[in-house]
Write an enzyme that holds these catalytic residues in place. Structure first.
Site, PDB file in Angstrom:
ATOM      1  N   CYS A 112       0.812  -1.220   0.000  1.00  0.00           N
ATOM      2  CA  CYS A 112       0.000   0.000   0.000  1.00  0.00           C
ATOM      3  C   CYS A 112       0.844   1.268   0.000  1.00  0.00           C
ATOM      4  O   CYS A 112       0.342   2.348  -0.317  1.00  0.00           O
ATOM      5  CB  CYS A 112      -0.948   0.002   1.205  1.00  0.00           C
ATOM      6  SG  CYS A 112      -2.088  -1.395   1.226  1.00  0.00           S
ATOM      7  N   HIS A 246      -3.557   7.137   3.038  1.00  0.00           N
ATOM      8  CA  HIS A 246      -3.943   5.871   2.408  1.00  0.00           C
ATOM      9  C   HIS A 246      -5.334   5.490   2.906  1.00  0.00           C
ATOM     10  O   HIS A 246      -5.618   5.544   4.104  1.00  0.00           O
ATOM     11  CB  HIS A 246      -2.927   4.792   2.776  1.00  0.00           C
ATOM     12  CG  HIS A 246      -3.341   3.411   2.413  1.00  0.00           C
ATOM     13  ND1 HIS A 246      -3.869   3.087   1.183  1.00  0.00           N
ATOM     14  CD2 HIS A 246      -3.303   2.248   3.129  1.00  0.00           C
ATOM     15  CE1 HIS A 246      -4.133   1.792   1.153  1.00  0.00           C
ATOM     16  NE2 HIS A 246      -3.807   1.262   2.328  1.00  0.00           N
ATOM     17  N   ASN A 276     -10.187   0.057  -0.186  1.00  0.00           N
ATOM     18  CA  ASN A 276      -8.734   0.080  -0.100  1.00  0.00           C
ATOM     19  C   ASN A 276      -8.158  -0.381  -1.437  1.00  0.00           C
ATOM     20  O   ASN A 276      -8.236  -1.559  -1.785  1.00  0.00           O
ATOM     21  CB  ASN A 276      -8.274  -0.847   1.031  1.00  0.00           C
ATOM     22  CG  ASN A 276      -6.765  -0.857   1.227  1.00  0.00           C
ATOM     23  OD1 ASN A 276      -6.018  -0.392   0.378  1.00  0.00           O
ATOM     24  ND2 ASN A 276      -6.329  -1.408   2.342  1.00  0.00           N
TER      25      ASN A 276
END
Length: 319
Positions: A112, A246, A276
């Site tokens: 990520c 994020h 996500n």
């Protein structure tokens, strides 16, 4: 010599999977997902759509936003965990579709945090005079490695891509980058197989996560990183105009906003619509807030991400 963001772009696949769709697939509810994650829907690639397709379309949007021609680009870097192939890398696949020849094009994998790692590397190439115009992409087809029978993880992830153009500038645009990793936590968030590690059963490279443990380490680590960025740049919390985290979990984002003493109105949130999207989430959130007029030239931005590895990164950006 510095680098600055000259253009941004994003791309989302057409297929949408809502929480109500997931209710028919696994033992979960819309209310459970929303209250614990902040997610209501996510976009998924079609059967014949791949990470390079998402990256290419996001790149076109960023190039157009910067008012450039693809031939102006002399450096391509993609952050991704879900490449189309082992090789050629996604950077090469995007380069070929853009009709660019000879310039460096590669991918890096930091889960990520991949986009912030890529942004930090590209910034150094521009600062060092080795690139004049860099295309930096975060792109993921996370649905390819999600176990759709695991209700703890399948509700979280979506697909998409975001891109930025970095150009040389006389004044700092990318003001500061902080990157880190700690492999001790590898078993808390990982894919169960890869190339040299063959799958032990039919699950393939399924994503596995111990959510509570990840949450604890993420909040602690990101807190330290935010403090570092502010201290190294002589800033107070109130001097940040926009926080672009994020988009992993609304609770982590809220914890970081409190650490920054920043109202949620100054935090860019796309998790509700996108879920996500791993390395794609930060550049997509950035593009969203620029295009809807919230972020304006001169604003001071703090970008941060935390991902499997564990890896983490933050960038202080004067847009």
């Amino acid at each position: 010599m510095y680098s600055r963001i000259a253009g941004t772009g994003k791309y989302l696949p057409e297929r949408v999977l809502t929480n109500f769709d997931l209710e028919a697939m696994v033992d979960t509810t819309d209310e459970w997902i929303r209250t614990r994650t902040g997610i209501e829907r996510r976009h998924l690639v079609a059967d014949d759509e791949f990470t390079s397709d998402l990256a290419y379309n996001a790149s076109l949007a960023a190039i157009e936003d910067a008012g450039l021609d693809p031939r102006d680009i002399d450096f391509i870097l993609v952050g991704t965990t879900t490449p189309d192939l082992i090789f050629p890398n996604v950077g090469c696949l995007v380069q070929e579709r853009l009709g660019i020849r000879g310039v460096p094009a590669f991918s890096l994998e930091a889960a990520c945090s991949g986009f912030l790692y890529a942004l930090g590397v590209a910034d150094q190439f521009v600062r060092g005079g080795q690139a004049k115009c860099a295309l930096v992409i975060g792109a993921e087809a996370m649905s390819r490695i999600v176990d759709w029978t695991d209700r703890e993880t399948c509700v979280l992830f979506g697909d998409g891509a975001g891109a930025v153009i970095l150009e040389r500038a006389d004044d700092p645009g990318i003001m500061y980058s902080s990157l880190g990793a700690d492999g001790r936590y590898r078993d808390l968030l990982y894919a169960s197989s890869g190339v040299s590690v063959a799958p032990k059963d039919k699950e393939g490279a399924a994503l596995r996560m111990k959510g509570n443990e990840v949450f604890k380490v993420a909040v602690k680590t990101l807190g330290y990183m935010v403090d570092e960025v502010l201290e190294k740049n002589g800033l107070e919390q109130g001097e940040i105009d926009w926080f672009i985290p994020h988009q992993a979990n609304i609770r982590i984002i809220q914890a970081m906003a409190r650490r920054l003493q920043m109202p949620m109105e100054r935090v860019v949130l796309t998790i509700k619509e996108h879920g996500n999207t791993s390395a794609a989430s930060v550049p997509m959130a950035l593009d969203t807030a620029i295009r809807d007029g919230r972020i304006k030239r001169g604003d001071l931005l703090l970008l941060e991400a935390f991902g499997g590895g564990f890896t983490w990164g933050a960038s202080l950006v004067r847009y």
